[in-house]
Motif scaffolding. Sequence first.
Motif, PDB file in Angstrom:
ATOM      1  N   ALA A  22       0.813  -1.217   0.000  1.00  0.00           N
ATOM      2  CA  ALA A  22       0.000   0.000   0.000  1.00  0.00           C
ATOM      3  C   ALA A  22       0.847   1.268   0.000  1.00  0.00           C
ATOM      4  CB  ALA A  22      -0.921   0.006   1.218  1.00  0.00           C
ATOM      5  N   VAL A  23       2.130   1.136  -0.241  1.00  0.00           N
ATOM      6  CA  VAL A  23       3.019   2.287  -0.147  1.00  0.00           C
ATOM      7  C   VAL A  23       2.660   3.397  -1.131  1.00  0.00           C
ATOM      8  CG1 VAL A  23       4.855   1.624  -1.751  1.00  0.00           C
ATOM      9  CG2 VAL A  23       5.427   2.827   0.338  1.00  0.00           C
ATOM     10  N   HIS A  24       2.047   3.063  -2.238  1.00  0.00           N
ATOM     11  CA  HIS A  24       1.729   4.065  -3.256  1.00  0.00           C
ATOM     12  C   HIS A  24       0.630   5.032  -2.817  1.00  0.00           C
ATOM     13  CE1 HIS A  24       4.357   2.026  -5.987  1.00  0.00           C
ATOM     14  NE2 HIS A  24       3.715   0.887  -5.789  1.00  0.00           N
ATOM     15  N   SER A  25      -0.174   4.631  -1.849  1.00  0.00           N
ATOM     16  CA  SER A  25      -1.261   5.499  -1.418  1.00  0.00           C
ATOM     17  C   SER A  25      -0.873   6.415  -0.254  1.00  0.00           C
ATOM     18  CB  SER A  25      -2.489   4.664  -1.046  1.00  0.00           C
ATOM     19  OG  SER A  25      -2.177   3.785   0.009  1.00  0.00           O
ATOM     20  N   PHE A  26       0.364   6.325   0.211  1.00  0.00           N
ATOM     21  CA  PHE A  26       0.827   7.149   1.330  1.00  0.00           C
ATOM     22  C   PHE A  26       2.100   7.886   0.960  1.00  0.00           C
ATOM     23  CE2 PHE A  26      -1.271   3.467   3.395  1.00  0.00           C
ATOM     24  CZ  PHE A  26      -2.256   4.139   4.093  1.00  0.00           C
ATOM     25  N   THR A  27       2.314   9.008   1.614  1.00  0.00           N
ATOM     26  CA  THR A  27       3.605   9.676   1.488  1.00  0.00           C
ATOM     27  C   THR A  27       4.624   8.836   2.253  1.00  0.00           C
ATOM     28  OG1 THR A  27       3.362  10.992   3.496  1.00  0.00           O
ATOM     29  CG2 THR A  27       2.462  11.940   1.453  1.00  0.00           C
ATOM     30  N   PRO A  28       5.910   8.989   1.975  1.00  0.00           N
ATOM     31  CA  PRO A  28       6.916   8.212   2.723  1.00  0.00           C
ATOM     32  C   PRO A  28       6.818   8.419   4.237  1.00  0.00           C
ATOM     33  CG  PRO A  28       7.908   9.185   0.793  1.00  0.00           C
ATOM     34  CD  PRO A  28       6.506   9.737   0.881  1.00  0.00           C
ATOM     35  N   ARG A  29       6.531   9.628   4.645  1.00  0.00           N
ATOM     36  CA  ARG A  29       6.406   9.919   6.084  1.00  0.00           C
ATOM     37  C   ARG A  29       5.213   9.181   6.698  1.00  0.00           C
ATOM     38  NH1 ARG A  29       5.782  15.985   8.454  1.00  0.00           N
ATOM     39  NH2 ARG A  29       5.549  15.428  10.623  1.00  0.00           N
ATOM     40  N   GLU A  30       4.078   9.211   5.992  1.00  0.00           N
ATOM     41  CA  GLU A  30       2.881   8.507   6.480  1.00  0.00           C
ATOM     42  C   GLU A  30       3.120   7.004   6.528  1.00  0.00           C
ATOM     43  OE1 GLU A  30      -0.769  11.283   4.821  1.00  0.00           O
ATOM     44  OE2 GLU A  30       0.218   9.883   3.452  1.00  0.00           O
ATOM     45  N   TYR A  31       3.743   6.468   5.483  1.00  0.00           N
ATOM     46  CA  TYR A  31       4.003   5.035   5.434  1.00  0.00           C
ATOM     47  C   TYR A  31       4.924   4.608   6.576  1.00  0.00           C
ATOM     48  CZ  TYR A  31       5.510   0.456   3.982  1.00  0.00           C
ATOM     49  OH  TYR A  31       5.802  -0.873   3.962  1.00  0.00           O
ATOM     50  N   SER A  32       5.958   5.414   6.838  1.00  0.00           N
ATOM     51  CA  SER A  32       6.883   5.096   7.925  1.00  0.00           C
ATOM     52  C   SER A  32       6.153   5.061   9.265  1.00  0.00           C
ATOM     53  CB  SER A  32       8.006   6.135   7.965  1.00  0.00           C
ATOM     54  OG  SER A  32       8.857   5.882   9.047  1.00  0.00           O
ATOM     55  N   ARG A  33       5.282   6.014   9.485  1.00  0.00           N
ATOM     56  CA  ARG A  33       4.519   6.072  10.740  1.00  0.00           C
ATOM     57  C   ARG A  33       3.598   4.863  10.876  1.00  0.00           C
ATOM     58  NH1 ARG A  33      -0.378   8.220  11.547  1.00  0.00           N
ATOM     59  NH2 ARG A  33      -0.287   9.178   9.510  1.00  0.00           N
ATOM     60  N   ILE A  34       2.890   4.527   9.812  1.00  0.00           N
ATOM     61  CA  ILE A  34       1.975   3.380   9.826  1.00  0.00           C
ATOM     62  C   ILE A  34       2.761   2.084  10.019  1.00  0.00           C
ATOM     63  CG2 ILE A  34       0.409   2.018   8.389  1.00  0.00           C
ATOM     64  CD1 ILE A  34      -0.461   4.785   7.161  1.00  0.00           C
ATOM     65  N   ARG A  35       3.887   1.945   9.323  1.00  0.00           N
ATOM     66  CA  ARG A  35       4.737   0.756   9.430  1.00  0.00           C
ATOM     67  C   ARG A  35       5.214   0.572  10.865  1.00  0.00           C
ATOM     68  NH1 ARG A  35      10.164   1.111   9.558  1.00  0.00           N
ATOM     69  NH2 ARG A  35      11.240  -0.857   9.428  1.00  0.00           N
ATOM     70  N   LYS A  36       5.724   1.653  11.456  1.00  0.00           N
ATOM     71  CA  LYS A  36       6.237   1.543  12.824  1.00  0.00           C
ATOM     72  C   LYS A  36       5.125   1.236  13.818  1.00  0.00           C
ATOM     73  CE  LYS A  36      10.418   4.121  12.263  1.00  0.00           C
ATOM     74  NZ  LYS A  36      11.487   4.680  13.024  1.00  0.00           N
ATOM     75  N   ARG A  37       3.960   1.799  13.600  1.00  0.00           N
ATOM     76  CA  ARG A  37       2.837   1.515  14.493  1.00  0.00           C
ATOM     77  C   ARG A  37       2.462   0.034  14.414  1.00  0.00           C
ATOM     78  NH1 ARG A  37      -1.705   5.548  13.953  1.00  0.00           N
ATOM     79  NH2 ARG A  37      -0.198   6.782  15.079  1.00  0.00           N
ATOM     80  N   GLY A  38       2.398  -0.511  13.206  1.00  0.00           N
ATOM     81  CA  GLY A  38       2.071  -1.921  13.032  1.00  0.00           C
ATOM     82  C   GLY A  38       3.114  -2.833  13.657  1.00  0.00           C
ATOM     83  N   LEU A  39       4.388  -2.503  13.452  1.00  0.00           N
ATOM     84  CA  LEU A  39       5.453  -3.302  14.053  1.00  0.00           C
ATOM     85  C   LEU A  39       5.423  -3.201  15.572  1.00  0.00           C
ATOM     86  CD1 LEU A  39       8.386  -2.463  11.607  1.00  0.00           C
ATOM     87  CD2 LEU A  39       7.121  -4.622  11.772  1.00  0.00           C
ATOM     88  N   SER A  40       5.102  -2.021  16.089  1.00  0.00           N
ATOM     89  CA  SER A  40       5.016  -1.839  17.541  1.00  0.00           C
ATOM     90  C   SER A  40       3.921  -2.706  18.143  1.00  0.00           C
ATOM     91  CB  SER A  40       4.756  -0.368  17.880  1.00  0.00           C
ATOM     92  OG  SER A  40       5.826   0.428  17.448  1.00  0.00           O
ATOM     93  N   VAL A  41       2.785  -2.778  17.465  1.00  0.00           N
ATOM     94  CA  VAL A  41       1.691  -3.630  17.946  1.00  0.00           C
ATOM     95  C   VAL A  41       2.134  -5.088  17.957  1.00  0.00           C
ATOM     96  CG1 VAL A  41      -0.626  -4.477  17.399  1.00  0.00           C
ATOM     97  CG2 VAL A  41      -0.139  -2.037  17.288  1.00  0.00           C
TER      98      VAL A  41
END
Length: 90
Positions: A22-41
């Motif tokens: 889904a990286v194409h639908s987010f800016t790199p900053r948004e994707y990084s935040r979402i990725r880290k949140r998912g990994l944190s969970v």
Amino acid sequence: MHILPPELLGQILELIDGDGAAVHSFTPREYSRIRKRGLSVCSLVCRYWAVRLRPLIFDSITLRSSNDLANFLLLLNQPDTQIAHAVHAL
């Protein structure tokens, strides 16, 4: 109960991090935040997962304010923290 070998579980966790469909639908900053949140969970599942995911979560840190810096320094000064070894970019 079946237990996966640590090597196999480690590879699975790394694949979770590599899912950028889904990286194409987010800016790199948004994707990084979402990725880290998912990994944190995922890291809350058990200690083993936390240890394996910590380098992926803390690989790159963005400090946006002096308050962020102060909190990060407090975290690094904790006696049992292992986060400093995981950070590669500030």
